[in-house]
Design a protein around this motif. Structure first.
Motif, PDB file in Angstrom:
ATOM      1  N   TYR A 115     -40.852   2.634 -23.426  1.00 37.87           N
ATOM      2  CA  TYR A 115     -40.627   1.694 -22.327  1.00 37.87           C
ATOM      3  C   TYR A 115     -41.988   1.377 -21.726  1.00 37.87           C
ATOM      4  O   TYR A 115     -42.775   2.283 -21.460  1.00 37.87           O
ATOM      5  CB  TYR A 115     -39.716   2.304 -21.253  1.00 37.87           C
ATOM      6  N   ILE A 121     -43.420   4.925 -20.703  1.00 37.98           N
ATOM      7  CA  ILE A 121     -42.635   6.098 -21.082  1.00 37.98           C
ATOM      8  C   ILE A 121     -42.801   6.261 -22.584  1.00 37.98           C
ATOM      9  O   ILE A 121     -42.552   5.346 -23.355  1.00 37.98           O
ATOM     10  CB  ILE A 121     -41.136   5.908 -20.748  1.00 37.98           C
ATOM     11  N   HIS A 169     -33.802  -2.276 -14.069  1.00 39.96           N
ATOM     12  CA  HIS A 169     -34.776  -1.255 -13.678  1.00 39.96           C
ATOM     13  C   HIS A 169     -36.162  -1.729 -14.090  1.00 39.96           C
ATOM     14  O   HIS A 169     -36.402  -2.021 -15.264  1.00 39.96           O
ATOM     15  CB  HIS A 169     -34.461   0.074 -14.356  1.00 39.96           C
ATOM     16  N   ASN A 206     -43.637  15.131 -19.005  1.00 36.69           N
ATOM     17  CA  ASN A 206     -42.806  13.941 -18.868  1.00 36.69           C
ATOM     18  C   ASN A 206     -42.010  13.906 -17.569  1.00 36.69           C
ATOM     19  O   ASN A 206     -41.565  12.846 -17.152  1.00 36.69           O
ATOM     20  CB  ASN A 206     -41.854  13.808 -20.060  1.00 36.69           C
ATOM     21  N   THR A 214     -26.815   2.961 -13.208  1.00 40.84           N
ATOM     22  CA  THR A 214     -27.231   3.987 -12.261  1.00 40.84           C
ATOM     23  C   THR A 214     -26.048   4.927 -12.068  1.00 40.84           C
ATOM     24  O   THR A 214     -24.972   4.498 -11.645  1.00 40.84           O
ATOM     25  CB  THR A 214     -27.654   3.373 -10.917  1.00 40.84           C
ATOM     26  N   GLU A 262     -30.621   3.837 -19.665  1.00 41.30           N
ATOM     27  CA  GLU A 262     -30.597   2.544 -20.342  1.00 41.30           C
ATOM     28  C   GLU A 262     -29.259   2.340 -21.033  1.00 41.30           C
ATOM     29  O   GLU A 262     -28.748   3.238 -21.705  1.00 41.30           O
ATOM     30  CB  GLU A 262     -31.716   2.436 -21.375  1.00 41.30           C
ATOM     31  N   TRP A 305     -30.853   6.834 -13.560  1.00 46.15           N
ATOM     32  CA  TRP A 305     -30.748   5.558 -14.265  1.00 46.15           C
ATOM     33  C   TRP A 305     -30.856   5.834 -15.752  1.00 46.15           C
ATOM     34  O   TRP A 305     -31.740   6.564 -16.206  1.00 46.15           O
ATOM     35  CB  TRP A 305     -31.860   4.594 -13.828  1.00 46.15           C
ATOM     36  N   GLY A 345     -40.108  12.524 -12.307  1.00 40.18           N
ATOM     37  CA  GLY A 345     -40.644  11.197 -12.530  1.00 40.18           C
ATOM     38  C   GLY A 345     -39.867  10.487 -13.627  1.00 40.18           C
ATOM     39  O   GLY A 345     -39.061  11.101 -14.330  1.00 40.18           O
ATOM     40  N   GLU A 346     -40.111   9.190 -13.781  1.00 37.79           N
ATOM     41  CA  GLU A 346     -39.471   8.444 -14.865  1.00 37.79           C
ATOM     42  C   GLU A 346     -39.836   9.104 -16.181  1.00 37.79           C
ATOM     43  O   GLU A 346     -41.000   9.398 -16.431  1.00 37.79           O
ATOM     44  CB  GLU A 346     -39.987   7.007 -14.896  1.00 37.79           C
ATOM     45  N   HIS A 347     -38.835   9.341 -17.027  1.00 37.80           N
ATOM     46  CA  HIS A 347     -39.118   9.986 -18.296  1.00 37.80           C
ATOM     47  C   HIS A 347     -37.954   9.848 -19.260  1.00 37.80           C
ATOM     48  O   HIS A 347     -36.855   9.461 -18.884  1.00 37.80           O
ATOM     49  CB  HIS A 347     -39.444  11.468 -18.096  1.00 37.80           C
ATOM     50  N   CYS A 388     -39.668  -0.718 -14.896  1.00 38.59           N
ATOM     51  CA  CYS A 388     -40.336   0.508 -15.328  1.00 38.59           C
ATOM     52  C   CYS A 388     -41.691   0.623 -14.618  1.00 38.59           C
ATOM     53  O   CYS A 388     -42.507  -0.299 -14.666  1.00 38.59           O
ATOM     54  CB  CYS A 388     -40.503   0.483 -16.845  1.00 38.59           C
ATOM     55  N   THR A 412     -44.012   3.056 -15.167  1.00 42.91           N
ATOM     56  CA  THR A 412     -45.053   3.689 -15.969  1.00 42.91           C
ATOM     57  C   THR A 412     -44.660   3.603 -17.439  1.00 42.91           C
ATOM     58  O   THR A 412     -43.481   3.442 -17.748  1.00 42.91           O
ATOM     59  CB  THR A 412     -45.248   5.173 -15.552  1.00 42.91           C
TER      60      THR A 412
END
Length: 170
Positions: free
Chosen positions: A148, A139, A133, A30, A158, A124, A122, A97-99, A135, A137
């Motif tokens: 997401y 999540i 934001h 992730n 943020t 939520e 960042w 990474g985004e996770h 997204c 990818t």
């Protein structure tokens, strides 16, 4: 261990560790940047998840690095008295990474130390969030469900985590 632990003590200990081969984590899909099979990092304290059959155990890095574990615990207790924590995640030399951290329960604390660009996180927060934001990818949760969706916009905040402790709902 020093009686009073500051950022310099922590950075010195982590740089000493990094002077050798910094531990790698492979069971963190992730957070790995695209194309990476591992990332430099370690979890100190109690861990659970895929590698432990979801049992809560003392992580191997806490056993292998007891002085670093005690130093970071003292640092946290001195800078955030009363904060409850069961483990400390140390990431080194990469931007995650985004996770979503699927096994975090309750409050999560974060601080970013060292010389690097960025340092924002960042999170939520649909009710109070003013930062949109997009997204990048899908999540997923620990069970693989999409939490997401790529291409969707979410509201949040943020947080600047550079050299300052920030708390968020993990």
């Amino acid at each position: 261990l020093p009686e009073s632990v500051d950022d310099g003590h922590v950075l010195s200990a982590l740089r000493h560790l990094a002077a050798g081969e910094f531990p790698k984590q492979t069971r963190t899909p992730n957070i790995r940047p695209a194309g990476s099979s591992e990332v430099p990092g370690l979890s100190l304290g109690l861990v659970s998840g895929i590698g432990t059959n979801n049992k809560v155990i003392l992580g191997k890095h806490a056993e292998l690095l007891p002085r670093l574990t005690r130093l970071l615990c003292r640092y946290m207790r001195q800078h955030q008295p009363g904060a409850f924590f069961t483990s400390i995640q140390v990431n080194y030399g990469f931007a995650a990474g985004e996770h979503v951290d699927p096994f975090n329960l309750g409050p999560t604390w974060i601080i970013a130390l060292g010389d690097f660009e960025g340092g924002e996180l960042w999170v939520e927060e649909p009710r109070a969030g003013s930062d949109a934001h997009l997204c990048g990818t899908d999540i997923r949760t620990a069970l693989g469900e999409v939490l997401y969706s790529a291409g969707e916009t979410y509201r949040g905040l943020t947080l600047d985590v550079r050299r300052q402790w920030r708390q968020f709902d993990g």
